[in-house]
Design a protein around this motif. Structure first.
Motif, PDB file in Angstrom:
ATOM      1  N   ILE A  39       0.878  -1.178   0.000  1.00  0.00           N
ATOM      2  CA  ILE A  39       0.000   0.000   0.000  1.00  0.00           C
ATOM      3  C   ILE A  39       0.909   1.220   0.000  1.00  0.00           C
ATOM      4  O   ILE A  39       1.655   1.443   0.951  1.00  0.00           O
ATOM      5  CB  ILE A  39      -0.944  -0.013   1.219  1.00  0.00           C
ATOM      6  N   ARG A  40       0.856   1.982  -1.064  1.00  0.00           N
ATOM      7  CA  ARG A  40       1.836   3.058  -1.282  1.00  0.00           C
ATOM      8  C   ARG A  40       1.240   4.186  -2.112  1.00  0.00           C
ATOM      9  O   ARG A  40       0.373   3.944  -2.957  1.00  0.00           O
ATOM     10  CB  ARG A  40       3.034   2.508  -2.044  1.00  0.00           C
ATOM     11  N   PRO A  41       1.722   5.423  -1.922  1.00  0.00           N
ATOM     12  CA  PRO A  41       1.392   6.500  -2.848  1.00  0.00           C
ATOM     13  C   PRO A  41       2.511   6.719  -3.860  1.00  0.00           C
ATOM     14  O   PRO A  41       2.502   7.711  -4.594  1.00  0.00           O
ATOM     15  CB  PRO A  41       1.263   7.713  -1.922  1.00  0.00           C
ATOM     16  N   ASP A  42       3.475   5.814  -3.898  1.00  0.00           N
ATOM     17  CA  ASP A  42       4.678   5.986  -4.713  1.00  0.00           C
ATOM     18  C   ASP A  42       4.386   5.632  -6.168  1.00  0.00           C
ATOM     19  O   ASP A  42       4.640   4.497  -6.617  1.00  0.00           O
ATOM     20  CB  ASP A  42       5.802   5.114  -4.154  1.00  0.00           C
ATOM     21  N   TYR A  43       3.862   6.600  -6.888  1.00  0.00           N
ATOM     22  CA  TYR A  43       3.544   6.447  -8.304  1.00  0.00           C
ATOM     23  C   TYR A  43       4.234   7.531  -9.114  1.00  0.00           C
ATOM     24  O   TYR A  43       4.336   8.685  -8.662  1.00  0.00           O
ATOM     25  CB  TYR A  43       2.030   6.552  -8.537  1.00  0.00           C
ATOM     26  N   ALA A  44       4.670   7.165 -10.311  1.00  0.00           N
ATOM     27  CA  ALA A  44       5.273   8.156 -11.199  1.00  0.00           C
ATOM     28  C   ALA A  44       4.228   9.070 -11.801  1.00  0.00           C
ATOM     29  O   ALA A  44       4.543  10.186 -12.221  1.00  0.00           O
ATOM     30  CB  ALA A  44       6.057   7.450 -12.302  1.00  0.00           C
ATOM     31  N   ASP A  45       2.984   8.601 -11.864  1.00  0.00           N
ATOM     32  CA  ASP A  45       1.879   9.389 -12.399  1.00  0.00           C
ATOM     33  C   ASP A  45       1.229  10.168 -11.254  1.00  0.00           C
ATOM     34  O   ASP A  45       0.739   9.577 -10.295  1.00  0.00           O
ATOM     35  CB  ASP A  45       0.857   8.463 -13.049  1.00  0.00           C
ATOM     36  N   PRO A  46       1.186  11.500 -11.322  1.00  0.00           N
ATOM     37  CA  PRO A  46       0.644  12.293 -10.214  1.00  0.00           C
ATOM     38  C   PRO A  46      -0.805  11.967  -9.874  1.00  0.00           C
ATOM     39  O   PRO A  46      -1.198  12.054  -8.705  1.00  0.00           O
ATOM     40  CB  PRO A  46       0.773  13.742 -10.714  1.00  0.00           C
ATOM     41  N   ALA A  47      -1.616  11.592 -10.859  1.00  0.00           N
ATOM     42  CA  ALA A  47      -3.028  11.300 -10.595  1.00  0.00           C
ATOM     43  C   ALA A  47      -3.171  10.051  -9.716  1.00  0.00           C
ATOM     44  O   ALA A  47      -3.931  10.050  -8.735  1.00  0.00           O
ATOM     45  CB  ALA A  47      -3.786  11.117 -11.911  1.00  0.00           C
ATOM     46  N   TYR A  48      -2.451   8.981 -10.067  1.00  0.00           N
ATOM     47  CA  TYR A  48      -2.508   7.772  -9.245  1.00  0.00           C
ATOM     48  C   TYR A  48      -1.866   8.011  -7.880  1.00  0.00           C
ATOM     49  O   TYR A  48      -2.330   7.474  -6.861  1.00  0.00           O
ATOM     50  CB  TYR A  48      -1.830   6.604  -9.960  1.00  0.00           C
ATOM     51  N   ALA A  49      -0.781   8.794  -7.844  1.00  0.00           N
ATOM     52  CA  ALA A  49      -0.132   9.089  -6.564  1.00  0.00           C
ATOM     53  C   ALA A  49      -1.108   9.787  -5.620  1.00  0.00           C
ATOM     54  O   ALA A  49      -1.202   9.444  -4.435  1.00  0.00           O
ATOM     55  CB  ALA A  49       1.106   9.958  -6.790  1.00  0.00           C
ATOM     56  N   ALA A  50      -1.854  10.766  -6.131  1.00  0.00           N
ATOM     57  CA  ALA A  50      -2.798  11.502  -5.293  1.00  0.00           C
ATOM     58  C   ALA A  50      -3.952  10.616  -4.833  1.00  0.00           C
ATOM     59  O   ALA A  50      -4.382  10.688  -3.672  1.00  0.00           O
ATOM     60  CB  ALA A  50      -3.333  12.714  -6.057  1.00  0.00           C
ATOM     61  N   LEU A  51      -4.464   9.766  -5.723  1.00  0.00           N
ATOM     62  CA  LEU A  51      -5.560   8.875  -5.349  1.00  0.00           C
ATOM     63  C   LEU A  51      -5.090   7.837  -4.329  1.00  0.00           C
ATOM     64  O   LEU A  51      -5.807   7.533  -3.366  1.00  0.00           O
ATOM     65  CB  LEU A  51      -6.126   8.184  -6.586  1.00  0.00           C
ATOM     66  N   ALA A  52      -3.894   7.299  -4.529  1.00  0.00           N
ATOM     67  CA  ALA A  52      -3.354   6.331  -3.575  1.00  0.00           C
ATOM     68  C   ALA A  52      -3.120   6.983  -2.219  1.00  0.00           C
ATOM     69  O   ALA A  52      -3.328   6.366  -1.174  1.00  0.00           O
ATOM     70  CB  ALA A  52      -2.053   5.733  -4.111  1.00  0.00           C
ATOM     71  N   ASP A  53      -2.684   8.240  -2.221  1.00  0.00           N
ATOM     72  CA  ASP A  53      -2.475   8.960  -0.971  1.00  0.00           C
ATOM     73  C   ASP A  53      -3.799   9.139  -0.227  1.00  0.00           C
ATOM     74  O   ASP A  53      -3.867   8.989   1.000  1.00  0.00           O
ATOM     75  CB  ASP A  53      -1.838  10.318  -1.261  1.00  0.00           C
ATOM     76  N   LYS A  54      -4.850   9.429  -0.961  1.00  0.00           N
ATOM     77  CA  LYS A  54      -6.182   9.564  -0.347  1.00  0.00           C
ATOM     78  C   LYS A  54      -6.631   8.239   0.260  1.00  0.00           C
ATOM     79  O   LYS A  54      -7.153   8.202   1.390  1.00  0.00           O
ATOM     80  CB  LYS A  54      -7.180  10.025  -1.411  1.00  0.00           C
TER      81      LYS A  54
END
Length: 480
Positions: free
Chosen positions: A60-75
Motif C-alpha cells: 500500500i503506497r502513494p509511490d507512483y510516477a503518475d501524479p493522478a494515481y499518486a494523489a488517489l493512492a495517498d487519499k
C-alpha cells in the motif's frame, strides 16, 4: 451511454474481487440505489482460493510516477492509516524502499518527486518538519539512499536489493486476505446484495436489436441471471468474457513463501519493502511467520484458444480467438505445483541477496538452515490484467448501449485503492469520472496489437515476452 444514466431497477455484478466487492458495497450504501436489486455472482464461494487478492500481503503506497494515481493512492492510504479500513492489523506501516541500479529509473525519479511534493503540502504551518518527525520518529519521512551502504542500513538484513534509491516510511502493506474478508463482511452487513455462486460462461447478449444490449449472464449450469445493467469486474478472467485483444491482457506473476521463526519475524518485521524497479523483485515484511518473495514484472502470458465471447453462440465456435487467461490450481488443466525454473532461480537469487547466509537474522533453534537456503514453503501465480500503460479500464462498453459497464485491468495495483475505488466506480457509472482519469480509464479508441511493445507504466522489471507453457517446458524445477 446517455448523458445522465437512469438508476437501474436491477444490477448484476460479475466478480467478487476488489473492484466487484467495492462496487457492490458502494451501490448498496448509496441512497440513489435504495430500490435497485443488486446481485453479485462469482464462480467460487468467498474467498476464492486462486483470487489474486486472497494472499498474505499487498503493498500500500502513494509511490507512483503518475501524479493522478499518486494523489488517489495517498487519499486511500489516509483511510488505511486512520480509519476502520486498516484497523485490527489489516494495515501495517513499515515503509517502501524503491531501488534500482546505479543509474536509477525514470519511474523511481518521478515517484520520489511526487511523494515529496505531496508531503510538502502536509508540512506543519509553524515548523518545517514532516509528520513522522513531529511524532517523534527522529528521521526524515522520505530518505534518499545514495549508496548501497545506505540501502543496507535501512533494510537491516545484512543484504540489499539494488544499489541506490529512496525509502518512503509512510508506505506500508495490508493483510490482503483479512482486508477482503472485512470488505466482504461490510457488503453482507448491508443485507442488500444477493450472492450467487456460479460460473459465468458468457454474457447474455441480445443480438436482435441495434445497438446490441447485454441482458445479464449465462451460467455454465444452464441458468440465466438477468439484469437491467451488468457490471463486469472479473479481473484477469475478463478476456474470457469480452474480446479484449489489443486492449487488455492477463499475465501471471510469480510468488513464493519461506517459513521463519517468531524471533526472526521480530527481527525483520520493521524492514521496509524493498522493490527493485529493474528486476521487479521485492519482499514484503513478514506475515504469519512467512516471508513473501515476489516479482512485479512483465509476467507470463497463457495463450488459450476460446470461442469468440461476443458472437452469437452458433458463430462463436467457428470464430475462435486466442487470448491470455489464468491457469491456476483450480483450472483444467491445473497449474503445476512448482514455478518455472526461471522464476524459482530469480526468487532464490533475491533471497540470497537480501538475506546473505551468515549475516541475516537466523534462529538456530528453529531451523539449521539460514533463511536464504531454506526451501519454499509454498508458491503461487498472481494474475494481473494489464493495459498498454497500466491504466484501469473503468467505462461503459461502447457497443452495448449503456447496458454493460467494465471495471477491470487492475494491473497489480488495484488492491491499495480498496477504501475509495467503489465510490469512484459508481461516479464513473453516473457519468462523473474524475477529470484526471477520464482519458486514462475510458474505453480506448484503438486496439494496440500484441506484437507492438506495451510500455506499461515503467514500474515493471525483469524479462519480457515469456509464455507460461514454454517456460515450464524448458526443464525441471530449479532448487527450491
Amino acid at each position: 451511454m446517455p448523458a445522465t444514466p437512469p438508476i437501474p431497477s436491477s444490477v448484476l455484478i460479475i466478480g467478487s474481487g476488489v473492484f466487484g466487492l467495492s462496487t457492490a458495497y458502494a451501490l448498496a450504501t448509496n441512497p440513489k440505489y435504495k430500490d435497485t436489486v443488486i446481485t453479485l455472482v462469482d464462480r467460487s464461494s468467498f474467498p476464492s482460493r486462486d483470487s489474486s487478492s486472497i494472499d498474505t500481503s499487498r503493498i500500500i503506497r502513494p509511490d507512483y510516477a503518475d501524479p493522478a494515481y499518486a494523489a488517489l493512492a495517498d487519499k486511500a492510504q489516509e483511510l488505511w492509516r486512520s480509519s476502520e479500513w486498516g484497523a485490527d492489523g489489516r494495515y501495517t506501516e513499515t515503509g517502501l524502499c524503491v531501488t534500482a541500479g546505479a543509474g536509477g529509473t525514470n519511474y523511481g525519479i518521478n515517484s520520489l518527486k511526487n511523494v515529496l511534493d505531496m508531503e510538502a503540502k502536509k508540512l506543519s504551518p509553524n515548523a518545517k518538519v514532516t509528520r513522522k518527525e513531529s511524532r517523534g520518529f527522529g528521521r526524515p519521512l522520505i530518505e534518499v539512499l545514495e549508496t548501497e551502504a545506505d540501502l543496507r542500513r535501512v533494510l537491516g538484513t545484512g543484504g540489499t536489493n539494488g544499489v541506490q534509491g529512496y525509502v518512503n516510511w509512510t508506505s506500508g502493506w495490508g493483510d490482503a486476505e483479512e482486508c477482503m474478508h472485512y470488505l466482504n463482511q461490510k457488503v453482507a452487513s448491508t443485507q442488500r446484495v444477493r450472492r450467487v455462486r456460479a460460473t459465468v460462461s458468457r454474457l447474455d447478449i441480445d443480438h436482435s436489436v441495434s445497438p446490441k444490449k447485454v441482458r445479464g449472464a449465462l451460467l455454465d449450469d444452464g441458468r440465466c441471471l438477468f439484469a437491467d445493467f451488468t457490471i463486469l469486474a472479473t479481473g484477469a478472467w475478463t478476456p474470457a468474457l469480452l474480446d479484449l485483444r489489443g486492449i487488455a491482457r492477463s499475465v501471471a506473476q510469480t510468488v513464493s513463501y519461506i517459513t521463519i521463526s517468531d524471533s526472526e519475524t521480530r527481527a525483520l518485521e520493521k524492514m521496509p519493502t524493498p522493490l527493485n524497479l529493474e528486476t521487479g523483485l521485492f519482499v514484503i515484511s513478514p506475515s504469519a511467520n512467512h516471508i513473501k518473495l515476489a516479482r512485479h514484472g512483465h509476467g507470463y502470458t497463457n495463450p488459450t484458444r476460446i470461442p469468440h465471447p461476443e458472437l452469437p453462440l452458433e458463430e462463436a465456435y467457428h470464430n475462435p480467438i486466442t487470448v491470455s487467461i489464468p491457469r491456476t490450481h483450480l483450472t483444467d488443466p491445473p497449474l503445476p505445483e512448482h514455478l518455472p525454473a526461471e522464476a524459482t532461480a530469480a526468487l532464490r537469487s533475491l533471497c540470497t541477496s537480501l538475506y546473505p547466509p551468515g549475516v541475516a537474522p537466523h534462529d538456530k533453534s528453529f531451523s539449521p538452515l539460514p533463511i536464504a537456503e531454506r526451501p519454499f514453503a509454498g508458491t503461487r501465480m498472481c494474475y494481473y490484467t494489464d493495459r498498454p500503460h497500466c491504466d484501469f479500464l473503468i467505462d461503459y462498453h461502447p457497443e452495448y448501449d449503456g447496458s454493460l459497464f467494465v471495471a477491470t485491468a487492475g494491473g497489480g495495483h488495484g488492491f491499495k485503492f480498496m477504501p475509495v475505488i467503489g465510490d469512484i466506480i459508481v461516479q464513473c457509472i453516473e457519468g462523473q469520472t474524475p477529470a484526471e482519469f477520464q482519458q486514462k480509464w475510458q474505453w480506448p479508441e484503438r486496439r494496440v496489437p500484441e506484437e507492438e511493445e506495451w510500455n506499461l507504466d515503467g514500474s515493471r522489471g525483469g524479462p519480457q515476452g515469456m509464455i507460461l507453457e514454454e517456460e515450464y517446458k524448458k526443464g525441471g524445477k530449479a532448487k527450491l
